[in-house]
Design a protein around this motif. Sequence first.
Motif, PDB file in Angstrom:
ATOM      1  N   PRO A   1      10.486  -0.702  -0.598  1.00 40.05           N
ATOM      2  CA  PRO A   1       9.425  -1.792  -1.236  1.00 40.05           C
ATOM      3  C   PRO A   1      10.079  -2.722  -2.323  1.00 40.05           C
ATOM      4  O   PRO A   1       9.405  -3.736  -2.578  1.00 40.05           O
ATOM      5  N   PHE A   2      10.887  -2.276  -2.975  1.00 34.30           N
ATOM      6  CA  PHE A   2      11.624  -3.285  -3.863  1.00 34.30           C
ATOM      7  C   PHE A   2      12.367  -4.381  -3.013  1.00 34.30           C
ATOM      8  O   PHE A   2      11.885  -5.463  -3.656  1.00 34.30           O
ATOM      9  N   ARG A   3      12.886  -4.008  -2.044  1.00 38.40           N
ATOM     10  CA  ARG A   3      13.428  -5.184  -1.488  1.00 38.40           C
ATOM     11  C   ARG A   3      12.103  -5.994  -0.669  1.00 38.40           C
ATOM     12  O   ARG A   3      12.341  -7.183  -0.832  1.00 38.40           O
TER      13      ARG A   3
ATOM     14  N   PRO B   1       0.765  -1.308  -0.129  1.00 34.16           N
ATOM     15  CA  PRO B   1       0.154   0.205   0.177  1.00 34.16           C
ATOM     16  C   PRO B   1       0.853   1.124   0.003  1.00 34.16           C
ATOM     17  O   PRO B   1       0.248   2.427  -0.401  1.00 34.16           O
ATOM     18  N   ASP B   2       2.346   1.244   0.457  1.00 32.34           N
ATOM     19  CA  ASP B   2       2.805   2.525   0.213  1.00 32.34           C
ATOM     20  C   ASP B   2       3.389   2.793  -1.089  1.00 32.34           C
ATOM     21  O   ASP B   2       4.178   3.659  -1.324  1.00 32.34           O
ATOM     22  N   VAL B   3       2.960   1.782  -1.996  1.00 32.05           N
ATOM     23  CA  VAL B   3       3.518   2.342  -3.412  1.00 32.05           C
ATOM     24  C   VAL B   3       2.667   2.896  -4.149  1.00 32.05           C
ATOM     25  O   VAL B   3       1.248   2.419  -4.276  1.00 32.05           O
ATOM     26  N   GLU B   4       3.031   3.844  -4.604  1.00 31.12           N
ATOM     27  CA  GLU B   4       2.281   4.885  -5.567  1.00 31.12           C
ATOM     28  C   GLU B   4       1.935   4.141  -6.814  1.00 31.12           C
ATOM     29  O   GLU B   4       0.951   4.281  -7.668  1.00 31.12           O
TER      30      GLU B   4
ATOM     31  N   ILE C   1       9.636   2.304  -9.685  1.00 29.76           N
ATOM     32  CA  ILE C   1       8.791   2.101  -8.248  1.00 29.76           C
ATOM     33  C   ILE C   1       8.853   3.704  -7.866  1.00 29.76           C
ATOM     34  O   ILE C   1       9.696   4.502  -7.486  1.00 29.76           O
ATOM     35  N   GLN C   2       7.640   4.174  -7.449  1.00 29.41           N
ATOM     36  CA  GLN C   2       7.263   5.681  -6.901  1.00 29.41           C
ATOM     37  C   GLN C   2       6.411   5.264  -5.561  1.00 29.41           C
ATOM     38  O   GLN C   2       5.463   4.646  -5.658  1.00 29.41           O
TER      39      GLN C   2
ATOM     40  N   LEU D   1       8.916   7.514   1.919  1.00 33.27           N
ATOM     41  CA  LEU D   1       9.771   6.421   1.986  1.00 33.27           C
ATOM     42  C   LEU D   1      10.450   6.087   0.704  1.00 33.27           C
ATOM     43  O   LEU D   1      10.308   6.134  -0.427  1.00 33.27           O
ATOM     44  N   PRO D   2      11.930   5.632   1.118  1.00 35.47           N
ATOM     45  CA  PRO D   2      12.796   5.410  -0.118  1.00 35.47           C
ATOM     46  C   PRO D   2      12.181   4.291  -0.968  1.00 35.47           C
ATOM     47  O   PRO D   2      11.838   3.287  -0.403  1.00 35.47           O
TER      48      PRO D   2
END
Lengths: 121, 291
Positions: A74-76, A42-45, A63-64, A69-70
């Motif tokens: 979310p990538f990791r 949910p943190d990913v726009e 990823i945005q 949040l860097p």
Amino acid sequence: AEPGERSEVQADGTDGSCVTFVLHDEDHTLGNSLRYMVMKNPDVEFCGYCITHPSESKINFRIQTRGALPAVEPFRKGLNDLMGVCQHVLNTFEKSMKEYRAQREEEMQVAFEDGSPHGCV
Amino acid sequence: EEEGTLEFDMVGIDAAIANAFRRILLAEVPTMAVEKVFVYNNTSIVQDEILAHRLGLIPIRADPRLFEYRNQGDEEGTEIDTLQFQLKIKCSRNPRAAKESSDPNELYFNHKVYSKHMTWVPLGNQTDLFPDADFRPVHDDILVALLRPGQEIDVLMHCVKGVGKDHAKFSPVATASYRLLPDITLLQPIEDEAAEVLQKCFSPGVIEIQNIKGKKVAKVANARLDTFSREVFRHEGLKNLVRLARVRNHYIFSVESTGILPPDVLVSEAIKILMGKCQRFLNELDSVPMD
């Protein structure tokens, strides 16, 4: 570039929340499944990927995130989640394969006993 | 399920991940295949390059997990990355053939070159490394070439480990596919003649006809067997009574191995490969210091 090498591209004037990861030697196989996992966060726009050119074996994975949040996080997390899913699928598959084998063996045993002559002297 | 093929269900998964497994099965699970052919003599009518191509496509029964990938630019090969095979065969006349015979099988010896004529030639210490190994083609009866008396083939082959995205000959599966589980709903009771028409619209076993109080009533027995022929929609009277749908998260995989590895091993390997990809990038993330 070495297979599996990763590099980051970040547009000028943006913070670490909008990052394009360049994944070398990858295609839709990892791109689409990882995109799916990252989008669950949910943190990913925004999350998307593209294959730069058919004759280049690399993908741009964008990823945005919402807020500060860097994008690495979310990538990791996506990679870890995908690992988790794979581990679950692998365990489930091997378990049901084992069950299937055991069941088959039992059926064979029954068929063998039915067909054996010692029951009908 | 049967020899060399496996059908299994994967429920509660998304197309993105199911497709990743399918793609890995086709293109990224490694096998061993003939990559280099050294032609010492070839007087058959099959040209060298055609022969080399045909030899490359023969599935070799050798567990790829026992071998390493050959380094780029390495032309020699060692016992850890190469399997060597020899194919040396010469055709000759059968002196005891009947005079009036016109059957080449009777007239000549060795006029058909089969994959079974390939013999493993151990490299280095491979006889000690694989004491009970039996490396050979999966099938004995693949016809490689036809010869006439006096013609001969003498080649050495190097098999290397590779993946299907490099060349289709390395692909460990004949097919690997998935489909969604069909979901057939009868919106109204369908009886008597209509029930029989309905049954004929689907694959055998999909629709069952039950006898309830002297009436024939159609019932969905096994939707899994349906092929989505959509034949029902050609029948005016039936098309509004049936709903054809798919269970969106129920994948029926079918994996048909080429015989090098059993299909269940291939699926396990494919899942491990996807995990390996994730692990590789996680390692990358950890090795690059973040500022």
